[in-house]
Design an enzyme around this catalytic site. Structure first.
Site, PDB file in Angstrom:
ATOM      1  N   GLU A 155      -6.181 -10.312  -2.081  1.00  0.00           N
ATOM      2  CA  GLU A 155      -6.923 -10.211  -0.816  1.00  0.00           C
ATOM      3  C   GLU A 155      -8.426 -10.090  -1.064  1.00  0.00           C
ATOM      4  OE1 GLU A 155      -5.326  -7.195   1.787  1.00  0.00           O
ATOM      5  OE2 GLU A 155      -3.252  -7.638   1.215  1.00  0.00           O
ATOM      6  N   ASP A 166     -12.243  -9.897  -1.167  1.00  0.00           N
ATOM      7  CA  ASP A 166     -13.506 -10.075  -0.435  1.00  0.00           C
ATOM      8  C   ASP A 166     -14.471  -9.017  -0.963  1.00  0.00           C
ATOM      9  OD1 ASP A 166     -12.563  -7.777   0.980  1.00  0.00           O
ATOM     10  OD2 ASP A 166     -12.078  -8.933   2.775  1.00  0.00           O
ATOM     11  N   HIS A 208     -10.410  -5.612  -2.187  1.00  0.00           N
ATOM     12  CA  HIS A 208     -11.400  -5.412  -1.110  1.00  0.00           C
ATOM     13  C   HIS A 208     -12.545  -4.597  -1.714  1.00  0.00           C
ATOM     14  CE1 HIS A 208      -8.886  -7.245   1.875  1.00  0.00           C
ATOM     15  NE2 HIS A 208      -7.875  -6.444   1.565  1.00  0.00           N
ATOM     16  N   ASN A 214       1.922  -4.432  -3.471  1.00  0.00           N
ATOM     17  CA  ASN A 214       0.537  -4.855  -3.261  1.00  0.00           C
ATOM     18  C   ASN A 214      -0.289  -3.645  -2.822  1.00  0.00           C
ATOM     19  OD1 ASN A 214      -1.345  -7.088  -2.811  1.00  0.00           O
ATOM     20  ND2 ASN A 214      -1.078  -6.763  -0.614  1.00  0.00           N
ATOM     21  N   GLU A 259       0.798  -1.232   0.000  1.00  0.00           N
ATOM     22  CA  GLU A 259       0.000   0.000   0.000  1.00  0.00           C
ATOM     23  C   GLU A 259       0.830   1.281   0.000  1.00  0.00           C
ATOM     24  OE1 GLU A 259      -2.786  -0.618   3.227  1.00  0.00           O
ATOM     25  OE2 GLU A 259      -3.437  -2.529   2.387  1.00  0.00           O
TER      26      GLU A 259
HETATM   27  O1  9MR Z   1      -6.829  -8.732   8.152  1.00  0.00           O
HETATM   28  C1  9MR Z   1      -5.760  -8.019   8.784  1.00  0.00           C
HETATM   29  C2  9MR Z   1      -6.178  -7.627  10.190  1.00  0.00           C
HETATM   30  O2  9MR Z   1      -6.395  -8.773  10.978  1.00  0.00           O
HETATM   31  C3  9MR Z   1      -5.094  -6.756  10.819  1.00  0.00           C
HETATM   32  O3  9MR Z   1      -5.567  -6.257  12.062  1.00  0.00           O
HETATM   33  C4  9MR Z   1      -4.757  -5.577   9.892  1.00  0.00           C
HETATM   34  C5  9MR Z   1      -3.599  -4.751  10.455  1.00  0.00           C
HETATM   35  O4  9MR Z   1      -2.384  -5.468  10.455  1.00  0.00           O
HETATM   36  O5  9MR Z   1      -4.403  -6.050   8.612  1.00  0.00           O
HETATM   37  C6  9MR Z   1      -5.438  -6.773   7.985  1.00  0.00           C
HETATM   38  O6  9MR Z   1      -5.036  -7.171   6.693  1.00  0.00           O
HETATM   39  C7  9MR Z   1      -4.788  -6.120   5.766  1.00  0.00           C
HETATM   40  C8  9MR Z   1      -3.618  -6.539   4.900  1.00  0.00           C
HETATM   41  O7  9MR Z   1      -2.500  -6.854   5.693  1.00  0.00           O
HETATM   42  C9  9MR Z   1      -3.274  -5.460   3.888  1.00  0.00           C
HETATM   43  N1  9MR Z   1      -4.413  -5.075   3.112  1.00  0.00           N
HETATM   44  C10 9MR Z   1      -5.634  -4.743   3.868  1.00  0.00           C
HETATM   45  C11 9MR Z   1      -5.980  -5.884   4.829  1.00  0.00           C
HETATM   46  C12 9MR Z   1      -7.271  -5.580   5.575  1.00  0.00           C
HETATM   47  O8  9MR Z   1      -7.101  -4.447   6.381  1.00  0.00           O
END
Ligand code: 9MR
Length: 414
Positions: A334, A336, A306, A270, A229
């Site tokens: 990722e 959903d 997402h 990503n 990101e």
């Molecule tokens: O699903 C993940 C969540 O459990 C964590 O709290 C969060 C912070 O580390 O990250 C979430 O996953 C993210 C991913 O690492 C990067 N893209 C967005 C995802 C959803 O927030």
């Protein structure tokens, strides 16, 4: 003054009554939750995941489903997702997972079926804050648990992730505490925290990446999300300690360090909201073009996915092709597709279409190598904890029953 305290006193029972009941869509339970566990009239408290229960309107008290009283439509396909993905020429269909849910045996049983999932991404346990909880001390236990599970199941493993603003906020806070407690904050001239992190990054990347690459020399690992990101939605560079210290060149540092740690894994950048054309996709295209022109190692772009039911961006296929035209592969990393709850039959039908649309786009692009969903069941989705009143984003519901979305995925690969 007297009148104020009288009126506050008279309001107190009312305030207590209000705070003792969560509003519709409000949180009403979960690990660490200390607020109200009852819901206002007309809604009932439903377990969404171990960390989050929510007041769902019209739901039956104590139930475990967010769907309305009539039976929810389910999947009818008997095909297996990884099998159909591979038959379509993809490397894998996969799922993210996380360590807390690995004690759920019914969940692990589905996750471990390699005809359904040919790939796993650790949702959290390979991130910087998880692997280096205190400065210079590396902890690989949770990441190893997932790496070993994937190995045992014969599944590919995606490393996620090396550098991300969100994790660095967590780390910065920890560093701050540790600097103060060690009394060395003044010993570092200039920008002590930034300098320290920049000095530390290559060591982190080498150590963390090498840990899992070293355990995966038999080639079931394929990729790392090295930079996560890097852009804001308007295409500007996300400001955080690394970009503020050395600019977008931090991406070079990260990719080179990752390549040095292992020359074989595919190195990805990503991001989300780059599924369709737009300012953020343009920024990513420009970055990849620049990296390729300067010989910085970059193999792929991760399109997170997402998304929102009924609101998919247009031209997903065209956008994937714009990336692959630069000489990199792409993956949906990722996926959903969330909705406003409750999950009605109409929303589930639209979700099925939307899953099919995304999968079809990847299917039509030869260098779109695979698709990963961000966990496979609503039971463990991150969505309800972040987007109030939304959820049901995944192809399995919270009772591990396959939804129509599953059929959309199968159709997308055909
Ligand atoms: O699903 C993940 C969540 O459990 C964590 O709290 C969060 C912070 O580390 O990250 C979430 O996953 C993210 C991913 O690492 C990067 N893209 C967005 C995802 C959803 O927030």
């Amino acid at each position: 003054m007297l009148r104020l305290s009288v009126s506050l006193a008279s309001l107190l029972p009312f305030i207590l009554t209000v705070t003792a009941q969560s509003p519709t869509w409000g949180q009403c339970g979960g690990i660490g939750w200390t607020g109200a566990t009852a819901c206002v009239s007309g809604s009932a408290c439903q377990v969404v995941n171990p960390y989050y229960s929510q007041c769902i309107p019209g739901a039956a008290t104590g139930g475990a489903s967010t769907t309305p009283s009539s039976p929810a439509p389910t999947s009818t396909s008997t095909a297996k997702l990884n099998t159909v993905a591979k038959a379509a020429g993809k490397l894998y269909f996969g799922s993210a997972t996380d360590n807390p849910e690995l004690s759920d045996t019914a969940y692990v049983s589905i996750l471990s079926d390699s005809t359904t999932f040919g790939q796993i991404t650790p949702g959290n346990s390979m991130k910087w804050d998880a692997t280096e909880p205190s400065r210079g001390t590396f902890t690989f236990t949770n990441g190893d648990t997932i790496a070993n599970l994937a190995k045992q199941n014969g599944q590919l493993l995606r490393g996620h992730n090396c550098v991300w603003k969100v994790d660095l906020f967590v780390k910065l806070w920890r560093y701050l505490i540790s600097f103060f407690s060690l009394g060395i904050i003044n010993s570092q001239a200039g920008f002590p925290l930034e300098t320290s992190i920049m000095r530390h990054f290559p060591a982190f990347s080498r150590t963390t990446a090498a840990q899992w690459w070293a355990t995966t020399k038999d080639k079931f690992v394929d990729s790392w999300d090295v930079v996560n990101e890097p852009f804001n939605d308007d295409g500007t560079v996300r400001q955080f300690v690394m970009s503020q210290t050395i600019g977008i060149g931090y991406v070079d540092v990260a990719l080179k360090a990752a390549r040095a740690a292992d020359p074989n894994a595919k190195l990805y950048i990503n991001d989300y909201n780059i599924e369709g054309p737009g300012a953020k996709s343009t920024a990513m295209l420009n970055l990849v073009t620049d990296l390729k022109a300067r010989g910085i190692p970059i193999d792929g772009v991760g399109i997170q996915g997402h998304l929102i039911v009924g609101a998919l961006p247009g031209d997903i296929q065209q956008n994937l092709e714009a990336f692959t035209a630069l000489g990199v592969e792409v993956a949906i990393t990722e996926l959903d597709i969330r909705m406003t709850l409750p999950a009605t039959p109409a929303l589930l039908a639209q979700q099925q279409k939307d899953y099919q649309t995304v999968i079809s786009a990847c299917n039509a692009v030869p260098k779109c190598v695979g698709v990963t969903i961000w966990d496979y069941t609503d039971k463990y989705s991150w969505i309800p904890g972040v987007f109030s009143g939304q959820g049901a984003a995944l192809p399995w519901d919270q009772n591990l029953v396959k939804k129509p979305a599953y059929d959309g995925i199968v159709a997308g690969f055909q």
